[in-house]
Design an enzyme around this catalytic site. Structure first.
Site, PDB file in Angstrom:
ATOM      1  N   THR A 138       0.998  -1.345   0.129  1.00 34.04           N
ATOM      2  CA  THR A 138      -0.030   0.131  -0.105  1.00 34.04           C
ATOM      3  C   THR A 138       0.797   1.196   0.061  1.00 34.04           C
ATOM      4  N   ARG A 334     -25.321 -10.688  35.315  1.00 37.19           N
ATOM      5  CA  ARG A 334     -25.883  -9.524  35.733  1.00 37.19           C
ATOM      6  C   ARG A 334     -27.459  -9.626  35.930  1.00 37.19           C
ATOM      7  N   GLN A 354     -32.434  -9.554  25.111  1.00 34.88           N
ATOM      8  CA  GLN A 354     -31.084 -10.074  25.134  1.00 34.88           C
ATOM      9  C   GLN A 354     -30.530 -11.234  24.266  1.00 34.88           C
ATOM     10  N   GLU A 448      -6.060  -5.782   3.970  1.00 34.67           N
ATOM     11  CA  GLU A 448      -6.149  -7.047   3.331  1.00 34.67           C
ATOM     12  C   GLU A 448      -7.090  -6.861   2.277  1.00 34.67           C
TER      13      GLU A 448
HETATM   14  C1  LIG Z   1      -1.021 -15.945  11.396  1.00 35.27           C
HETATM   15  C2  LIG Z   1      -2.027 -15.102  10.534  1.00 35.27           C
HETATM   16  C3  LIG Z   1      -1.710 -13.676  10.375  1.00 35.27           C
HETATM   17  C4  LIG Z   1      -2.428 -12.918   9.482  1.00 35.27           C
HETATM   18  C5  LIG Z   1      -1.810 -11.610   8.964  1.00 35.27           C
HETATM   19  C6  LIG Z   1      -1.745 -10.794  10.184  1.00 35.27           C
HETATM   20  C7  LIG Z   1      -2.594  -9.353  10.298  1.00 35.27           C
HETATM   21  C8  LIG Z   1      -1.658  -8.411  10.151  1.00 35.27           C
HETATM   22  C9  LIG Z   1      -2.318  -6.892  10.016  1.00 35.27           C
HETATM   23  C10 LIG Z   1      -2.818  -6.516   8.868  1.00 35.27           C
HETATM   24  C11 LIG Z   1      -2.319  -7.163   7.687  1.00 35.27           C
HETATM   25  C12 LIG Z   1      -2.878  -6.231   6.405  1.00 35.27           C
HETATM   26  C13 LIG Z   1      -1.868  -6.339   5.189  1.00 35.27           C
HETATM   27  C14 LIG Z   1      -2.524  -5.504   4.141  1.00 35.27           C
HETATM   28  O1  LIG Z   1      -3.482  -4.785   4.342  1.00 35.27           O
HETATM   29  S1  LIG Z   1      -1.564  -5.829   2.591  1.00 35.27           S
HETATM   30  C15 LIG Z   1      -2.412  -4.921   1.363  1.00 35.27           C
HETATM   31  C16 LIG Z   1      -3.671  -5.542   1.062  1.00 35.27           C
HETATM   32  N1  LIG Z   1      -4.313  -4.976  -0.159  1.00 35.27           N
HETATM   33  C17 LIG Z   1      -5.351  -5.382  -0.782  1.00 35.27           C
HETATM   34  O2  LIG Z   1      -5.833  -6.298  -0.568  1.00 35.27           O
HETATM   35  C18 LIG Z   1      -5.518  -4.730  -2.038  1.00 35.27           C
HETATM   36  C19 LIG Z   1      -6.859  -5.088  -2.508  1.00 35.27           C
HETATM   37  N2  LIG Z   1      -6.982  -4.850  -3.992  1.00 35.27           N
HETATM   38  C20 LIG Z   1      -6.798  -6.165  -5.041  1.00 35.27           C
HETATM   39  O3  LIG Z   1      -6.513  -7.064  -4.563  1.00 35.27           O
HETATM   40  C21 LIG Z   1      -6.810  -5.788  -6.355  1.00 35.27           C
HETATM   41  O4  LIG Z   1      -6.311  -4.705  -6.826  1.00 35.27           O
HETATM   42  C22 LIG Z   1      -8.308  -5.843  -6.994  1.00 35.27           C
HETATM   43  C23 LIG Z   1      -9.264  -5.161  -6.058  1.00 35.27           C
HETATM   44  C24 LIG Z   1      -8.538  -7.437  -6.844  1.00 35.27           C
HETATM   45  C25 LIG Z   1      -8.210  -5.489  -8.359  1.00 35.27           C
HETATM   46  O5  LIG Z   1      -7.066  -6.155  -9.009  1.00 35.27           O
HETATM   47  P1  LIG Z   1      -6.674  -5.698 -10.416  1.00 35.27           P
HETATM   48  O6  LIG Z   1      -7.293  -4.328 -11.088  1.00 35.27           O
HETATM   49  O7  LIG Z   1      -5.522  -6.372 -10.930  1.00 35.27           O
HETATM   50  O8  LIG Z   1      -7.753  -6.940 -11.288  1.00 35.27           O
HETATM   51  P2  LIG Z   1      -9.157  -6.733 -11.720  1.00 35.27           P
HETATM   52  O9  LIG Z   1     -10.102  -6.151 -10.624  1.00 35.27           O
HETATM   53  O10 LIG Z   1      -9.208  -5.968 -12.940  1.00 35.27           O
HETATM   54  O11 LIG Z   1      -9.272  -8.281 -11.957  1.00 35.27           O
HETATM   55  C26 LIG Z   1      -8.553  -8.877 -12.849  1.00 35.27           C
HETATM   56  C27 LIG Z   1      -8.979 -10.456 -12.873  1.00 35.27           C
HETATM   57  O12 LIG Z   1      -7.864 -10.880 -11.788  1.00 35.27           O
HETATM   58  C28 LIG Z   1      -8.821 -11.694 -10.705  1.00 35.27           C
HETATM   59  N3  LIG Z   1      -8.057 -11.359  -9.379  1.00 35.27           N
HETATM   60  C29 LIG Z   1      -8.162 -10.116  -8.843  1.00 35.27           C
HETATM   61  N4  LIG Z   1      -7.488 -10.490  -7.739  1.00 35.27           N
HETATM   62  C30 LIG Z   1      -7.146 -11.802  -7.587  1.00 35.27           C
HETATM   63  C31 LIG Z   1      -6.650 -12.755  -6.730  1.00 35.27           C
HETATM   64  N5  LIG Z   1      -6.014 -12.164  -5.401  1.00 35.27           N
HETATM   65  N6  LIG Z   1      -6.563 -13.924  -6.872  1.00 35.27           N
HETATM   66  C32 LIG Z   1      -6.653 -14.337  -7.935  1.00 35.27           C
HETATM   67  N7  LIG Z   1      -7.446 -13.733  -9.029  1.00 35.27           N
HETATM   68  C33 LIG Z   1      -7.753 -12.257  -8.844  1.00 35.27           C
HETATM   69  C34 LIG Z   1     -10.098 -10.897 -10.879  1.00 35.27           C
HETATM   70  O13 LIG Z   1     -11.244 -11.905 -10.408  1.00 35.27           O
HETATM   71  C35 LIG Z   1     -10.081 -10.957 -12.475  1.00 35.27           C
HETATM   72  O14 LIG Z   1     -10.610 -12.047 -13.112  1.00 35.27           O
HETATM   73  P3  LIG Z   1     -11.400 -12.011 -14.201  1.00 35.27           P
HETATM   74  O15 LIG Z   1     -11.485 -13.480 -14.560  1.00 35.27           O
HETATM   75  O16 LIG Z   1     -12.667 -11.361 -14.038  1.00 35.27           O
HETATM   76  O17 LIG Z   1     -10.813 -10.838 -15.379  1.00 35.27           O
HETATM   77  C1  FAD Z   2      -4.280  -1.485  10.535  1.00 39.70           C
HETATM   78  C2  FAD Z   2      -3.831  -1.643   9.005  1.00 39.70           C
HETATM   79  C3  FAD Z   2      -2.637  -2.508   8.742  1.00 39.70           C
HETATM   80  C4  FAD Z   2      -2.263  -2.430   7.327  1.00 39.70           C
HETATM   81  N1  FAD Z   2      -1.363  -3.008   7.061  1.00 39.70           N
HETATM   82  C5  FAD Z   2      -0.770  -3.190   5.930  1.00 39.70           C
HETATM   83  C6  FAD Z   2       0.256  -3.719   5.513  1.00 39.70           C
HETATM   84  O1  FAD Z   2       0.919  -4.396   6.218  1.00 39.70           O
HETATM   85  N2  FAD Z   2       0.921  -3.827   4.257  1.00 39.70           N
HETATM   86  C7  FAD Z   2       0.169  -3.083   3.235  1.00 39.70           C
HETATM   87  O2  FAD Z   2       0.407  -3.092   1.987  1.00 39.70           O
HETATM   88  N3  FAD Z   2      -0.997  -2.442   3.445  1.00 39.70           N
HETATM   89  C8  FAD Z   2      -1.527  -2.412   4.810  1.00 39.70           C
HETATM   90  N4  FAD Z   2      -2.760  -1.706   5.070  1.00 39.70           N
HETATM   91  C9  FAD Z   2      -3.028  -0.895   4.015  1.00 39.70           C
HETATM   92  C10 FAD Z   2      -4.496  -1.714   3.687  1.00 39.70           C
HETATM   93  O3  FAD Z   2      -4.305  -2.775   3.104  1.00 39.70           O
HETATM   94  C11 FAD Z   2      -5.297  -0.742   2.780  1.00 39.70           C
HETATM   95  O4  FAD Z   2      -5.898   0.592   3.769  1.00 39.70           O
HETATM   96  C12 FAD Z   2      -6.535  -1.314   2.214  1.00 39.70           C
HETATM   97  O5  FAD Z   2      -6.289  -2.152   1.142  1.00 39.70           O
HETATM   98  C13 FAD Z   2      -7.737  -0.169   1.877  1.00 39.70           C
HETATM   99  O6  FAD Z   2      -7.072   0.525   0.600  1.00 39.70           O
HETATM  100  P1  FAD Z   2      -7.323   2.182   0.672  1.00 39.70           P
HETATM  101  O7  FAD Z   2      -7.084   2.618   1.867  1.00 39.70           O
HETATM  102  O8  FAD Z   2      -6.631   2.454  -0.418  1.00 39.70           O
HETATM  103  O9  FAD Z   2      -9.132   2.324   0.721  1.00 39.70           O
HETATM  104  P2  FAD Z   2      -9.745   2.924  -0.705  1.00 39.70           P
HETATM  105  O10 FAD Z   2      -9.900   2.122  -1.765  1.00 39.70           O
HETATM  106  O11 FAD Z   2      -9.133   4.111  -1.045  1.00 39.70           O
HETATM  107  O12 FAD Z   2     -11.232   2.726   0.172  1.00 39.70           O
HETATM  108  C14 FAD Z   2     -11.833   4.294   0.565  1.00 39.70           C
HETATM  109  C15 FAD Z   2     -13.274   4.118  -0.042  1.00 39.70           C
HETATM  110  O13 FAD Z   2     -13.198   3.880  -1.433  1.00 39.70           O
HETATM  111  C16 FAD Z   2     -13.867   2.848  -1.850  1.00 39.70           C
HETATM  112  N5  FAD Z   2     -13.762   2.349  -3.302  1.00 39.70           N
HETATM  113  C17 FAD Z   2     -12.422   1.994  -3.300  1.00 39.70           C
HETATM  114  N6  FAD Z   2     -12.470   1.634  -4.717  1.00 39.70           N
HETATM  115  C18 FAD Z   2     -13.801   1.615  -5.285  1.00 39.70           C
HETATM  116  C19 FAD Z   2     -14.178   0.869  -6.299  1.00 39.70           C
HETATM  117  N7  FAD Z   2     -13.772   0.827  -7.411  1.00 39.70           N
HETATM  118  N8  FAD Z   2     -15.690   0.965  -6.278  1.00 39.70           N
HETATM  119  C20 FAD Z   2     -16.418   1.285  -5.131  1.00 39.70           C
HETATM  120  N9  FAD Z   2     -15.940   1.860  -4.274  1.00 39.70           N
HETATM  121  C21 FAD Z   2     -14.496   1.982  -4.177  1.00 39.70           C
HETATM  122  C22 FAD Z   2     -13.988   1.741  -0.571  1.00 39.70           C
HETATM  123  O14 FAD Z   2     -15.076   0.835  -0.721  1.00 39.70           O
HETATM  124  C23 FAD Z   2     -13.853   2.841   0.543  1.00 39.70           C
HETATM  125  O15 FAD Z   2     -15.328   3.061   0.914  1.00 39.70           O
HETATM  126  C24 FAD Z   2      -3.025  -1.416   6.309  1.00 39.70           C
HETATM  127  C25 FAD Z   2      -4.214  -0.827   6.487  1.00 39.70           C
HETATM  128  C26 FAD Z   2      -4.645  -0.912   8.096  1.00 39.70           C
HETATM  129  C27 FAD Z   2      -5.735   0.115   8.587  1.00 39.70           C
END
Ligand SMILES: CCCCCCCC/C=C\CCCC(=O)SCCNC(=O)CCNC(=O)[C@H](O)C(C)(C)COP(=O)(O)OP(=O)(O)OC[C@H]1O[C@@H](n2cnc3c(N)ncnc32)[C@H](O)[C@@H]1OP(=O)(O)O
Ligand code: FAD
Length: 651
Positions: A138, A334, A354, A448
């Site tokens: 991110t 309670r 409740q 995530e």
């Molecule tokens: C012990 C356990 C511990 C657990 C962990 C500890 C917790 C720690 C605390 C916090 C951790 C948090 C870490 C993070 O937040 S990391 C960052 C997370 N970020 C995201 O999740 C980003 C979300 N966005 C996306 O995934 C993608 O941008 C998207 C929204 C899916 C869009 O992707 P993109 O633009 O590339 O693709 P399209 O939408 O055009 O889709 C194209 C085709 O690809 C398929 N697709 C998309 N994603 C996936 C995937 N992950 N796997 C497989 N296929 C995927 C999609 O379905 C489309 O397919 P089609 O057939 O329709 O073309």
């Molecule tokens: C506690 C915490 C820990 C994190 N840890 C990590 C980490 O370890 N590594 C890492 O890489 N990231 C991490 N992140 C980042 C996290 O993965 C992102 O914040 C998350 O993926 C959401 O993305 P964003 O902030 O861009 O939200 P945005 O996408 O900007 O969301 C804002 C609003 O826009 C809307 N929106 C966005 N796109 C669309 C669309 N196409 N259509 C309709 N609505 C839309 C959403 O639904 C939402 O309501 C962490 C975040 C938090 C809060």
């Protein structure tokens, strides 16, 4: 009184074998033994105390977290704990910290996207914690839109290196856990540029800090992004900001399992041109520079997110069960109103209101547990298939992990807040454990994958399935039921009207799809052999509560679509009340089955013996504010106020 079980009368009402249910909740007899042993080990070790967290400043909290992480690691080494036991220890230590991301994201990403050579080089260092990793995807300007990431990784053929750079302010890495102060390495996601051509976002292993003195390496500007929601324990996590200034890394530090950039064999006077070739299918790039355009989905680079999302579903059942355990035990303790002839007042757990708020959450905790078990199997299955170049179930796995992560985290965050309210005023005390549980948990709805964004992915998957109805490609697996929606085909042209236009409705359809998944997996669980007196019967009651509660909650949709009649709706509501009455005598035993220690629960309201009031009273006096009878500031601010001469007749 200490040592007295104030909930004994409740436990005696139980109609099933609680010990057998503990094994069902744990997943197996082995899993129960490990969980039970490790949770008690953590609870009995003063090194893992957490009852003072709310009185620490952020810097004290952070340093204490580092101490605990180091202490946990020493415990793991000294006791020769297995990987499973070590994971359980980190779970019961219950402290958001850099270790979560190191073990939960950094290592899985290398395992999922690294080549054999890269795994052999980096995993031993990571497993021994000789490097500490974070997952830097991110950015300040982009989180959801991964393809919009601006960090660049430009290949320099002269030196066989990638140049990692943050070209804009919005390309600053922002949020990665562990990045701010602790991680020595990152998996940084960047836009690959080769020979002037953009090749999409890929992962790169980048060292951030010196392994000698922990100072940031040249070209790195790195720090913490500041305080987060509430004063909760998540402030012990150093979510960071990072800017790259033309940082060079060797070519072999690009995670290449999903793509590899190799030198083409070209005449020496030709410029070396690198083209993507997918190692899985086209690892042997011919000397003539030919490679087959592979059809491996580029989304394999998102593999780590698939893994984490499925773990987050299991995590949701844990978090919700903690809150439900607290609220259920306290609801039995309670008493309020209802005293007859001077007798005891009514236990609030006996009020139908409740029960109608609490028992669906109890059912949800069990439902999420079982769908989480199934999702873990689905993830393992798709991973195995990928290794055999079988991508057939990847779309379904993406839809299931994305949808269930969204559904369960939303329901859990809302459920924790509802449990706080179910505990009345005392639920707002830190000593109830609920405010912190909420503050630490709610970001799960965002990280995530933001929940709405993920539901849109599910909607896209469902609409793609609809578009294929009538073709030779029959829906199978979790969408097999859609063969029964042939009528949608006729309105397919309507669906083409515009995904964006219908997106809010399609998100609701995605939620319904995921709810169906949860109910069906609960039913499948009940079809398994479940030992223990009365255990299966209790789970059937909870499954029916979960399903009928959804029917009740979405009654309008079911009625307006003709799925049920008003008579059905009335019968469902009657049955729901009856089911609540069946759960009531077993409620305490059902939360005892989670087998949480008082240490892990961290809640006076949820303590096992139900001896709440003396503990609440005792805890109050431990607050630093009560260290002095007359508070700091009295003489400076209050006394002058009290002693001021009233100068104006008006007052
Ligand atoms: C012990 C356990 C511990 C657990 C962990 C500890 C917790 C720690 C605390 C916090 C951790 C948090 C870490 C993070 O937040 S990391 C960052 C997370 N970020 C995201 O999740 C980003 C979300 N966005 C996306 O995934 C993608 O941008 C998207 C929204 C899916 C869009 O992707 P993109 O633009 O590339 O693709 P399209 O939408 O055009 O889709 C194209 C085709 O690809 C398929 N697709 C998309 N994603 C996936 C995937 N992950 N796997 C497989 N296929 C995927 C999609 O379905 C489309 O397919 P089609 O057939 O329709 O073309
Ligand atoms: C506690 C915490 C820990 C994190 N840890 C990590 C980490 O370890 N590594 C890492 O890489 N990231 C991490 N992140 C980042 C996290 O993965 C992102 O914040 C998350 O993926 C959401 O993305 P964003 O902030 O861009 O939200 P945005 O996408 O900007 O969301 C804002 C609003 O826009 C809307 N929106 C966005 N796109 C669309 C669309 N196409 N259509 C309709 N609505 C839309 C959403 O639904 C939402 O309501 C962490 C975040 C938090 C809060």
């Amino acid at each position: 009184m200490e040592g007295v079980d104030h909930l004994a009368h409740e436990r005696n009402k139980s109609e099933f074998d609680v010990d057998a249910m503990k094994i069902v909740w744990a997943g197996s007899p082995h899993a129960f033994v490990v969980s039970d042993r490790i949770s008690k080990l953590v609870a009995s070790d003063p090194g893992f105390r957490k009852d003072n967290r709310s009185t620490l400043s952020r810097k004290e909290l952070f340093k204490n977290t580092l101490r605990k992480a180091a202490y946990a690691w020493k415990t793991i080494i000294d006791l020769h704990l297995s990987e499973e036991e070590a994971a359980k220890l980190r779970f019961y230590v219950d402290e958001p910290a850099f270790t979560d991301v190191h073990w939960g994201m950094f290592i899985p990403a290398i395992k999922g996207q690294g080549t054999e050579e890269q795994q052999q080089k980096w995993l031993p260092l990571a497993y021994k914690m000789q490097i500490i990793g974070c997952y830097a995807q991110t950015e300040l300007g982009h989180g959801s839109n991964v393809q919009g990431l601006e960090t660049t990784a430009t290949f320099d053929p002269q030196t066989d290196e990638f140049i990692i750079h943050s070209p804009t302010l919005t390309s600053s890495k922002w949020w990665p856990g562990g990045l701010g102060k602790v991680a020595t390495h990152a998996i940084a996601y960047a836009l690959l540029i080769v020979g002037g051509r953009e090749q999409g976002v890929h992962g790169f292993i980048v060292q951030l800090r010196s392994l000698e003195d922990h100072s940031p390496l040249p070209g790195m500007t790195v720090g913490d992004i500041g305080m987060k929601f509430g004063n909760g324990a998540y402030n012990a996590m150093d979510n960071g900001v990072l800017r790259f200034d033309h940082v060079r890394i060797p070519r072999n530090q690009m995670l290449m399992r999903c793509a590899q950039y190799t030198c083409l064999c070209m005449p020496s006077d030709a410029k070396l041109i690198l083209e993507p070739c997918i190692l899985i299918r086209v690892s042997q790039v011919t000397c003539e520079g030919k490679y087959k355009q592979s059809d491996v989905p580029r989304q394999l680079v998102y593999g780590a997110m698939l893994y984490v999302r499925q773990t987050i579903v299991a995590d949701a059942s844990c978090a919700l069960s903690r809150a439900v355990c607290i609220a259920t035990r306290y609801s039995a303790v309670r008493r309020q109103f209802g005293s007859q002839n001077g007798g005891p007042e009514t236990q609030v757990i006996d009020y139908k209101t409740q029960q109608s708020r609490l028992f669906p959450l109890l059912a949800s905790a069990y439902a999420f547990r079982f769908v989480g078990e199934w999702l873990k199997w689905l993830y393992a299955d798709v991973t195995q298939r990928l290794q055999a170049n079988d991508f057939s179930t990847l779309p379904e796995a993406h839809a299931c992990t994305a949808g269930l992560k969204s559904l369960t985290t939303t329901a859990t965050a809302d459920g924790i807040e509802e449990c706080r309210k179910l505990c009345g005023g005392h639920g707002y005390l830190c000593s109830s454990g609920l405010p912190e549980l909420f503050a630490v948990y709610v970001p799960a709805c965002t990280y995530e994958g933001e929940n709405t964004v993920l539901l849109l992915q599910v909607a896209r998957f469902l609409m793609k399935t609809v578009s294929q109805l009538g073709s030779s490609k029959k829906p199978v697996g979790t969408i097999a039921y859609m063969t029964r929606v042939e009528h949608l085909m006729q309105c397919r042209c309507g669906v083409q009207r515009g995904f964006a236009e219908l997106s809010a409705d399609l998100v609701e359809a995605a939620v319904a799809h995921c709810q169906l998944l949860v109910v069906s997996k609960f039913i499948e669980k009940l079809q398994q052999e479940i030992p223990g007196k009365g255990v299966k019967q209790q789970l059937e009651v909870l499954c029916n509560i979960y399903a009928l509660f959804l029917l009740h909650k979405h009654q309008g949709d079911f009625l307006s679509t003709g799925c049920i009649t008003p008579k059905h709706a009335a019968l469902a509501n009657d049955e729901l009340r009856s089911l609540y009455s069946q759960v009531r005598p077993n409620a305490i035993a059902l939360v005892d089955a989670f087998n949480y220690t008082d240490h892990y629960l961290g809640s006076i309201l949820g303590c096992y013996d139900g001896n709440v009031y003396p503990k609440l009273y005792e805890a109050a006096w431990k607050d630093p504010l009560n260290e002095s009878v007359v508070p700091d500031g009295y003489h400076q601010y209050i006394r002058p106020l009290l002693k001021q001469e009233i100068r104006t007749a008006r007052l």
